[in-house]
Design a protein around this motif. Sequence first.
Motif, mmCIF file in Angstrom:
data_model
loop_
_atom_site.group_PDB
_atom_site.id
_atom_site.type_symbol
_atom_site.label_atom_id
_atom_site.label_comp_id
_atom_site.label_asym_id
_atom_site.label_seq_id
_atom_site.Cartn_x
_atom_site.Cartn_y
_atom_site.Cartn_z
ATOM 1 N N PRO A 214 5.356 -5.717 -10.359
ATOM 2 C CA PRO A 214 4.545 -5.683 -11.585
ATOM 3 C C PRO A 214 3.467 -4.604 -11.521
ATOM 4 N N ALA A 215 3.119 -4.060 -12.657
ATOM 5 C CA ALA A 215 2.023 -3.087 -12.725
ATOM 6 C C ALA A 215 0.700 -3.811 -12.484
ATOM 7 N N GLY A 216 -0.246 -3.100 -11.870
ATOM 8 C CA GLY A 216 -1.588 -3.640 -11.710
ATOM 9 C C GLY A 216 -1.961 -4.111 -10.326
ATOM 10 N N LEU A 217 -1.042 -4.033 -9.354
ATOM 11 C CA LEU A 217 -1.368 -4.468 -7.995
ATOM 12 C C LEU A 217 -2.086 -3.357 -7.234
ATOM 13 N N GLY A 218 -3.061 -3.729 -6.440
ATOM 14 C CA GLY A 218 -3.826 -2.752 -5.681
ATOM 15 C C GLY A 218 -5.169 -2.502 -6.315
ATOM 16 N N ASP A 219 -5.999 -1.737 -5.637
ATOM 17 C CA ASP A 219 -7.353 -1.447 -6.099
ATOM 18 C C ASP A 219 -7.598 0.054 -6.064
ATOM 19 N N PRO A 220 -8.540 0.538 -6.887
ATOM 20 C CA PRO A 220 -8.706 1.987 -7.036
ATOM 21 C C PRO A 220 -9.440 2.702 -5.902
ATOM 22 N N ALA A 221 -10.074 1.967 -4.998
ATOM 23 C CA ALA A 221 -10.847 2.651 -3.954
ATOM 24 C C ALA A 221 -10.213 2.440 -2.570
ATOM 25 N N PHE A 222 -10.853 1.630 -1.742
ATOM 26 C CA PHE A 222 -10.397 1.518 -0.353
ATOM 27 C C PHE A 222 -9.124 0.699 -0.181
ATOM 28 N N ASP A 223 -8.864 -0.235 -1.084
ATOM 29 C CA ASP A 223 -7.696 -1.104 -0.942
ATOM 30 C C ASP A 223 -6.571 -0.714 -1.893
ATOM 31 N N LYS A 224 -6.331 0.581 -1.998
ATOM 32 C CA LYS A 224 -5.190 1.065 -2.774
ATOM 33 C C LYS A 224 -3.902 0.412 -2.279
ATOM 34 N N LEU A 225 -2.956 0.165 -3.178
ATOM 35 C CA LEU A 225 -1.695 -0.446 -2.776
ATOM 36 C C LEU A 225 -0.978 0.421 -1.747
ATOM 37 N N ASN A 226 -0.981 1.739 -1.959
ATOM 38 C CA ASN A 226 -0.325 2.604 -0.974
ATOM 39 C C ASN A 226 -1.048 2.584 0.366
ATOM 40 N N ALA A 227 -2.378 2.401 0.338
ATOM 41 C CA ALA A 227 -3.126 2.312 1.593
ATOM 42 C C ALA A 227 -2.800 1.007 2.313
ATOM 43 N N ARG A 228 -2.682 -0.082 1.551
ATOM 44 C CA ARG A 228 -2.328 -1.371 2.149
ATOM 45 C C ARG A 228 -0.915 -1.323 2.745
ATOM 46 N N LEU A 229 0.014 -0.755 1.989
ATOM 47 C CA LEU A 229 1.380 -0.638 2.492
ATOM 48 C C LEU A 229 1.444 0.260 3.721
ATOM 49 N N ALA A 230 0.697 1.356 3.692
ATOM 50 C CA ALA A 230 0.687 2.276 4.837
ATOM 51 C C ALA A 230 0.147 1.579 6.077
ATOM 52 N N ALA A 231 -0.942 0.828 5.925
ATOM 53 C CA ALA A 231 -1.517 0.115 7.064
ATOM 54 C C ALA A 231 -0.530 -0.910 7.611
ATOM 55 N N ALA A 232 0.143 -1.624 6.701
ATOM 56 C CA ALA A 232 1.111 -2.632 7.121
ATOM 57 C C ALA A 232 2.271 -2.003 7.878
ATOM 58 N N LEU A 233 2.799 -0.915 7.348
ATOM 59 C CA LEU A 233 3.983 -0.302 7.934
ATOM 60 C C LEU A 233 3.660 0.514 9.185
ATOM 61 N N MET A 234 2.472 1.107 9.223
ATOM 62 C CA MET A 234 2.077 1.840 10.423
ATOM 63 C C MET A 234 1.728 0.894 11.575
ATOM 64 N N SER A 235 1.621 -0.404 11.283
ATOM 65 C CA SER A 235 1.383 -1.369 12.358
ATOM 66 C C SER A 235 2.663 -1.658 13.128
ATOM 67 N N ILE A 236 3.800 -1.163 12.624
ATOM 68 C CA ILE A 236 5.058 -1.237 13.370
ATOM 69 C C ILE A 236 5.029 -0.084 14.370
ATOM 70 N N ALA A 237 5.124 -0.403 15.643
ATOM 71 C CA ALA A 237 4.842 0.591 16.689
ATOM 72 C C ALA A 237 5.667 1.860 16.594
ATOM 73 N N THR A 238 6.912 1.758 16.185
ATOM 74 C CA THR A 238 7.789 2.930 16.166
ATOM 75 C C THR A 238 7.543 3.858 14.989
ATOM 76 N N VAL A 239 6.800 3.395 13.974
ATOM 77 C CA VAL A 239 6.553 4.203 12.778
ATOM 78 C C VAL A 239 5.457 5.232 13.053
ATOM 79 N N LYS A 240 5.762 6.504 12.850
ATOM 80 C CA LYS A 240 4.807 7.580 13.137
ATOM 81 C C LYS A 240 4.411 8.378 11.902
#
Length: 355
Positions: A214-240
């Motif tokens: 759905p449209a509207g998920l995420g926040d415009p500053a520090f908690d951007k959806l792409n930032a949240r996804l990046a943090a989640a996925l970069m927590s997988i050790a093999t992801v560089k």
Amino acid sequence: MAGNTFGELFRITTFGESHGPAIGLIIDGVPSKLPLTEADIQVDLDRRRPGQSKITTQRKESDTVEILSGVFEGKTTGTPLAMLIRNEDQRSKDYSNIKDLFRPGHADFTYLAKYGFRDYRGGGRSSGRETACRVAAGAVAKKILARHKVKIIAYTLAVGDVYAQKIDYSVIEKNLVRAPDIAASEKMIRLIEEVRKDGDSIGGILEAVINNCPAGLGDPAFDKLNARLAAALMSIATVKGIEFGAGFKVAQMRGSQNNDAFIAKGNKISTKTNNSGGILGGISSGEPIVLRLALKPPSSIAKFQKTVTTELKQTDVQVKGRHDPCLCPRVVPVVEAMIALTLVDCMMLQKSTNI
């Protein structure tokens, strides 16, 4: 917190080590009355488990999940959901030769620098074995997303320099590398077998597509959806590395090429192209969210490598044991899980701001 908890309203905490008796997790924030059985969770765990094919580690783990609390008569109760996965096939003796030295590419040195102590049996908490807990939690998150018709599809786009030339979702689970292209998958498998015979390993690229977000998920500053996804996925050790939409190609584009023109599609606003990858200003646009991940080659290889001991003596090391020559196929369900966990958390946060 010590980095073992993920999420805000839909929150998971994992525990256990690769060579301990078990690993497990607790999920807070699971809504009540969600139909859930151990079989629902086992489906994704079977996709991640070791020993599932000739191109993965031959460690034999059934990864059988046990639900300890939070489910009654086949439905969630709304209380903390606890799950356990027992370790069954550890060979700790395989790691005795690296007790006092540091494996290149591994967290041995940094683990020791942080804690002043390390579990050398397979890497302890830094082992990829911990991701089984994430997959179990992700299976629960997927069930919640299914209520909203949100679908996550991840697959191997490339192994080394061998790329999928077409995208056919129907064949992803029909080949050993989970590629969307059968012909390319055969070339990928041959390459993996080649590097394994050479005592080496190889990296790759995974792609994920999120439909009906759905449209509207995420926040415009520090908690951007792409930032949240990046943090989640970069927590997988093999992801560089990670990129969204057009990704690094935008560096060679002009604004007139990169901007996605808005169009009316039925009774909703859409875009003609999707260079943004479904996220604008850190907030989901309703278009498919598209991202790609660069996976490093597994660090545990049979080749002799240079290293030093804890006494600072130069030496050689050969990593023994059973290891993946390429992590792409087993990381696919982990990627899906981390995306699902992030989206459910964001959906709950969005709902809490619109009471």
